[in-house]
Motif scaffolding. Structure first.
Motif, PDB file in Angstrom:
ATOM      1  N   VAL A   1      -5.154  -2.513  27.627  1.00 58.31           N
ATOM      2  CA  VAL A   1      -4.950  -1.758  28.859  1.00 58.31           C
ATOM      3  C   VAL A   1      -5.689  -0.422  28.802  1.00 58.31           C
ATOM      4  CG1 VAL A   1      -3.203  -0.513  30.193  1.00 58.31           C
ATOM      5  CG2 VAL A   1      -2.779  -2.870  29.496  1.00 58.31           C
ATOM      6  N   GLU A   2      -5.617   0.247  27.670  1.00 51.73           N
ATOM      7  CA  GLU A   2      -6.316   1.527  27.535  1.00 51.73           C
ATOM      8  C   GLU A   2      -7.826   1.343  27.557  1.00 51.73           C
ATOM      9  OE1 GLU A   2      -3.541   4.785  25.484  1.00 51.73           O
ATOM     10  OE2 GLU A   2      -4.604   3.515  24.049  1.00 51.73           O
ATOM     11  N   GLN A   3      -8.304   0.261  26.969  1.00 52.73           N
ATOM     12  CA  GLN A   3      -9.744  -0.024  27.010  1.00 52.73           C
ATOM     13  C   GLN A   3     -10.221  -0.244  28.433  1.00 52.73           C
ATOM     14  OE1 GLN A   3     -10.133  -3.377  24.358  1.00 52.73           O
ATOM     15  NE2 GLN A   3      -9.670  -2.154  22.538  1.00 52.73           N
ATOM     16  N   ALA A   4      -9.306  -0.677  29.298  1.00 48.81           N
ATOM     17  CA  ALA A   4      -9.642  -0.893  30.709  1.00 48.81           C
ATOM     18  C   ALA A   4      -9.540   0.392  31.520  1.00 48.81           C
ATOM     19  CB  ALA A   4      -8.729  -1.966  31.305  1.00 48.81           C
ATOM     20  N   GLY A   5      -9.242   1.499  30.844  1.00 46.66           N
ATOM     21  CA  GLY A   5      -9.197   2.788  31.517  1.00 46.66           C
ATOM     22  C   GLY A   5      -7.884   3.130  32.166  1.00 46.66           C
ATOM     23  N   ILE A   6      -6.812   2.417  31.818  1.00 46.71           N
ATOM     24  CA  ILE A   6      -5.499   2.664  32.398  1.00 46.71           C
ATOM     25  C   ILE A   6      -4.651   3.421  31.386  1.00 46.71           C
ATOM     26  CG2 ILE A   6      -3.408   1.604  33.325  1.00 46.71           C
ATOM     27  CD1 ILE A   6      -5.187  -0.781  34.114  1.00 46.71           C
ATOM     28  N   GLN A   7      -4.158   4.583  31.775  1.00 46.26           N
ATOM     29  CA  GLN A   7      -3.363   5.399  30.873  1.00 46.26           C
ATOM     30  C   GLN A   7      -1.898   4.984  30.925  1.00 46.26           C
ATOM     31  OE1 GLN A   7      -4.226   9.450  32.098  1.00 46.26           O
ATOM     32  NE2 GLN A   7      -5.852   9.598  30.574  1.00 46.26           N
ATOM     33  N   VAL A   8      -1.323   4.811  29.753  1.00 47.51           N
ATOM     34  CA  VAL A   8       0.067   4.387  29.619  1.00 47.51           C
ATOM     35  C   VAL A   8       0.753   5.285  28.599  1.00 47.51           C
ATOM     36  CG1 VAL A   8       1.616   2.487  29.053  1.00 47.51           C
ATOM     37  CG2 VAL A   8      -0.605   1.999  30.091  1.00 47.51           C
ATOM     38  N   ALA A   9       1.978   5.692  28.902  1.00 47.87           N
ATOM     39  CA  ALA A   9       2.733   6.520  27.954  1.00 47.87           C
ATOM     40  C   ALA A   9       2.968   5.733  26.668  1.00 47.87           C
ATOM     41  CB  ALA A   9       4.068   6.929  28.562  1.00 47.87           C
ATOM     42  N   HIS A  10       2.770   6.360  25.539  1.00 47.14           N
ATOM     43  CA  HIS A  10       3.066   5.750  24.248  1.00 47.14           C
ATOM     44  C   HIS A  10       3.174   6.834  23.198  1.00 47.14           C
ATOM     45  CE1 HIS A  10      -1.377   6.031  24.145  1.00 47.14           C
ATOM     46  NE2 HIS A  10      -1.218   6.208  22.832  1.00 47.14           N
ATOM     47  N   ALA A  11       3.731   6.483  22.039  1.00 47.20           N
ATOM     48  CA  ALA A  11       3.866   7.469  20.960  1.00 47.20           C
ATOM     49  C   ALA A  11       3.692   6.796  19.608  1.00 47.20           C
ATOM     50  CB  ALA A  11       5.211   8.175  21.053  1.00 47.20           C
ATOM     51  N   CYS A  12       4.702   6.031  19.156  1.00 48.84           N
ATOM     52  CA  CYS A  12       4.708   5.560  17.770  1.00 48.84           C
ATOM     53  C   CYS A  12       3.732   4.430  17.488  1.00 48.84           C
ATOM     54  CB  CYS A  12       6.119   5.099  17.393  1.00 48.84           C
ATOM     55  SG  CYS A  12       6.629   3.571  18.231  1.00 48.84           S
ATOM     56  N   LYS A  13       3.455   3.588  18.486  1.00 44.50           N
ATOM     57  CA  LYS A  13       2.630   2.390  18.338  1.00 44.50           C
ATOM     58  C   LYS A  13       3.209   1.387  17.342  1.00 44.50           C
ATOM     59  CE  LYS A  13      -1.755   4.537  19.692  1.00 44.50           C
ATOM     60  NZ  LYS A  13      -3.174   4.760  19.334  1.00 44.50           N
ATOM     61  N   GLU A  14       4.523   1.476  17.097  1.00 46.13           N
ATOM     62  CA  GLU A  14       5.186   0.568  16.161  1.00 46.13           C
ATOM     63  C   GLU A  14       6.459  -0.044  16.734  1.00 46.13           C
ATOM     64  OE1 GLU A  14       5.804   3.080  12.744  1.00 46.13           O
ATOM     65  OE2 GLU A  14       3.951   2.379  11.813  1.00 46.13           O
ATOM     66  N   GLY A  15       6.736   0.226  18.011  1.00 48.31           N
ATOM     67  CA  GLY A  15       7.899  -0.383  18.636  1.00 48.31           C
ATOM     68  C   GLY A  15       9.231   0.228  18.259  1.00 48.31           C
ATOM     69  N   VAL A  16       9.237   1.532  17.945  1.00 46.85           N
ATOM     70  CA  VAL A  16      10.504   2.170  17.589  1.00 46.85           C
ATOM     71  C   VAL A  16      10.909   3.305  18.526  1.00 46.85           C
ATOM     72  CG1 VAL A  16      10.318   1.577  15.148  1.00 46.85           C
ATOM     73  CG2 VAL A  16       9.402   3.758  15.950  1.00 46.85           C
ATOM     74  N   CYS A  17      10.000   3.790  19.368  1.00 43.01           N
ATOM     75  CA  CYS A  17      10.328   4.968  20.178  1.00 43.01           C
ATOM     76  C   CYS A  17      10.577   4.647  21.650  1.00 43.01           C
ATOM     77  CB  CYS A  17       9.217   6.015  20.072  1.00 43.01           C
ATOM     78  SG  CYS A  17       7.707   5.593  20.995  1.00 43.01           S
ATOM     79  N   ALA A  18      10.145   3.489  22.126  1.00 46.48           N
ATOM     80  CA  ALA A  18      10.351   3.029  23.514  1.00 46.48           C
ATOM     81  C   ALA A  18       9.531   3.781  24.545  1.00 46.48           C
ATOM     82  CB  ALA A  18      11.821   3.078  23.899  1.00 46.48           C
ATOM     83  N   ALA A  19       8.581   4.608  24.115  1.00 42.31           N
ATOM     84  CA  ALA A  19       7.774   5.350  25.084  1.00 42.31           C
ATOM     85  C   ALA A  19       6.922   4.424  25.945  1.00 42.31           C
ATOM     86  CB  ALA A  19       6.881   6.358  24.363  1.00 42.31           C
ATOM     87  N   CYS A  20       6.534   3.266  25.417  1.00 44.35           N
ATOM     88  CA  CYS A  20       5.617   2.370  26.139  1.00 44.35           C
ATOM     89  C   CYS A  20       6.344   1.238  26.854  1.00 44.35           C
ATOM     90  CB  CYS A  20       4.588   1.796  25.169  1.00 44.35           C
ATOM     91  SG  CYS A  20       5.302   0.644  23.972  1.00 44.35           S
ATOM     92  N   GLU A  21       7.641   1.349  27.051  1.00 42.65           N
ATOM     93  CA  GLU A  21       8.407   0.280  27.691  1.00 42.65           C
ATOM     94  C   GLU A  21       7.912   0.026  29.116  1.00 42.65           C
ATOM     95  OE1 GLU A  21      13.061  -1.068  28.412  1.00 42.65           O
ATOM     96  OE2 GLU A  21      12.573   0.950  27.666  1.00 42.65           O
ATOM     97  N   VAL A  22       7.672  -1.236  29.440  1.00 41.29           N
ATOM     98  CA  VAL A  22       7.138  -1.646  30.737  1.00 41.29           C
ATOM     99  C   VAL A  22       7.979  -2.794  31.289  1.00 41.29           C
ATOM    100  CG1 VAL A  22       5.156  -2.669  31.925  1.00 41.29           C
ATOM    101  CG2 VAL A  22       4.786  -0.908  30.184  1.00 41.29           C
ATOM    102  N   ARG A  23       8.205  -2.793  32.585  1.00 38.93           N
ATOM    103  CA  ARG A  23       8.981  -3.865  33.218  1.00 38.93           C
ATOM    104  C   ARG A  23       8.173  -5.157  33.267  1.00 38.93           C
ATOM    105  NH1 ARG A  23      10.285  -5.904  38.484  1.00 38.93           N
ATOM    106  NH2 ARG A  23       8.658  -4.605  39.445  1.00 38.93           N
ATOM    107  N   VAL A  24       8.821  -6.255  32.921  1.00 36.50           N
ATOM    108  CA  VAL A  24       8.197  -7.577  32.958  1.00 36.50           C
ATOM    109  C   VAL A  24       8.538  -8.239  34.289  1.00 36.50           C
ATOM    110  CG1 VAL A  24       8.109  -9.868  31.913  1.00 36.50           C
ATOM    111  CG2 VAL A  24       8.309  -7.832  30.450  1.00 36.50           C
ATOM    112  N   ILE A  25       7.513  -8.653  35.027  1.00 36.77           N
ATOM    113  CA  ILE A  25       7.715  -9.313  36.313  1.00 36.77           C
ATOM    114  C   ILE A  25       7.750 -10.828  36.148  1.00 36.77           C
ATOM    115  CG2 ILE A  25       6.713  -9.691  38.615  1.00 36.77           C
ATOM    116  CD1 ILE A  25       5.538  -6.870  38.424  1.00 36.77           C
ATOM    117  N   GLU A  26       6.880 -11.346  35.291  1.00 37.82           N
ATOM    118  CA  GLU A  26       6.811 -12.793  35.083  1.00 37.82           C
ATOM    119  C   GLU A  26       6.231 -13.052  33.697  1.00 37.82           C
ATOM    120  OE1 GLU A  26       4.306 -16.497  36.985  1.00 37.82           O
ATOM    121  OE2 GLU A  26       5.227 -15.061  38.395  1.00 37.82           O
ATOM    122  N   GLY A  27       6.671 -14.139  33.072  1.00 36.13           N
ATOM    123  CA  GLY A  27       6.174 -14.498  31.753  1.00 36.13           C
ATOM    124  C   GLY A  27       7.233 -14.324  30.676  1.00 36.13           C
TER     125      GLY A  27
END
Length: 320
Positions: free
Chosen positions: A258-284
């Protein structure tokens, strides 16, 4: 990277114990800090690609200040070393507002706290809150050396003055009594809520010992992720808001793509412990690898952490 960052000033820096330093953060002139509750953390934005999460240890009723304690890690990936070497009193830094995925159940009939090393920080906040509420609590606190254990004198005083009990287990104590986690769970009365923050080995033992207790009474806070990140197989991710369809190759994360596509997303730890990058799932069907969501939340598939989790379905639609 995120749009809701706050600017704070480092009001003071204190040494709490050997290798442990406290940073008190106050709002810049004309602003107020959002309220927080015991167990909460904030993200410190130290450099363009250096964001780290730290628990707040001060009383949640404190007057408009955040306090974090940081242990200097010899294997630091940059966070603790940056704070120790490059941050000084009077400096302004950016933070994210408090988030709490380790919340205290304030009306539990009894609370047991288990801390290892710097993992004491959120539990110290909980002990203060429980004492203020007049609720009984028991703390088991382990560290390699007594000199590296922050808040040990304050905890002993708090327990003596209120409804708490503290049991220390320090590696340099010739009469050391190791924490028997099986006994900790066995001796606790019905309805007790249990909290653990510390090294992975301690958390593993804590979770194993607590298997016979209701899962919603056993709470953990992780220092770092334990699952491998990146997709096991390639899949497609559709971004509902951005209108883009992206391919996530094997071995890469959604966040990276997503970041390579130029879309900025909140994140911090990059290890799945801080929840900064939590995103709602619509399908899948996500392949959850975070350490934040509960088993029930993962089964519901309403959201996911895109810094580490992949997909079990060939396509995901996300609210991005």
């Amino acid at each position: 990277m995120v749009s809701n960052k706050l600017n704070v000033r480092v009001q003071r820096i204190d040494d709490l114990a050997d290798g442990v330093r406290a940073f008190e953060l106050v709002p810049v002139e004309g602003t107020e800090l959002p309220a927080f509750t015991a167990g909460a953390h904030i993200d410190l934005h130290l450099a363009p690609d250096l964001v780290r999460s730290y628990s707040l240890y001060n009383n949640q009723d404190a007057a408009n200040a955040y306090q974090v304690a940081v242990a200097l890690d010899p294997n630091s990936r940059g966070g603790s070393r940056f704070l120790f070497e490059q941050v000084s009193a009077g400096q302004t830094i950016a933070i994210s507002p408090p988030a709490n995925h380790f919340a205290l159940v304030e009306d539990a009939p009894h609370t047991v706290l288990v801390a290892g090393g710097i993992g004491i920080t959120p539990l110290w906040a909980m002990a203060q809150r429980l004492t203020r509420l007049g609720r009984p609590w028991t703390l088991h606190y382990a560290a390699r050396r007594a000199a590296t254990a922050a808040f040990r004198e304050e905890l002993a005083a708090l327990a003596a003055a209120g409804h708490g009990q503290v049991h220390f287990s320090f590696g340099d104590d010739p009469q050391r009594r190791y924490i028997d986690l099986q006994q900790v769970f066995r001796d606790a009365p019905a309805g007790t809520h249990f909290y653990c923050c510390g090294p992975q080995k301690m958390i593993d033992g804590f979770l194993a010992a607590g298997q016979q207790r209701p899962s919603d009474t056993v709470h953990v806070e992780f220092f770092e992720g334990v699952a491998p990140t990146g997709a096991d197989e390639a899949f497609t991710v559709e971004l509902a808001k951005s209108g883009k369809t992206l391919q996530v190759p094997k071995g890469q994360t959604i966040l990276e793509v997503v970041e390579q596509a130029g879309i900025q997303v909140a994140h911090a730890c990059k290890e799945g412990v801080c929840a900064a990058c939590e995103v709602r799932v619509i399908e899948g069907l996500p392949d959850h690898r975070d350490l934040v969501l509960s088993k029930q939340e993962k089964a519901e598939n309403k959201s996911m952490m895109i810094c580490c989790s992949g997909s079990l379905s060939s396509r995901l639609i996300l609210d991005l």
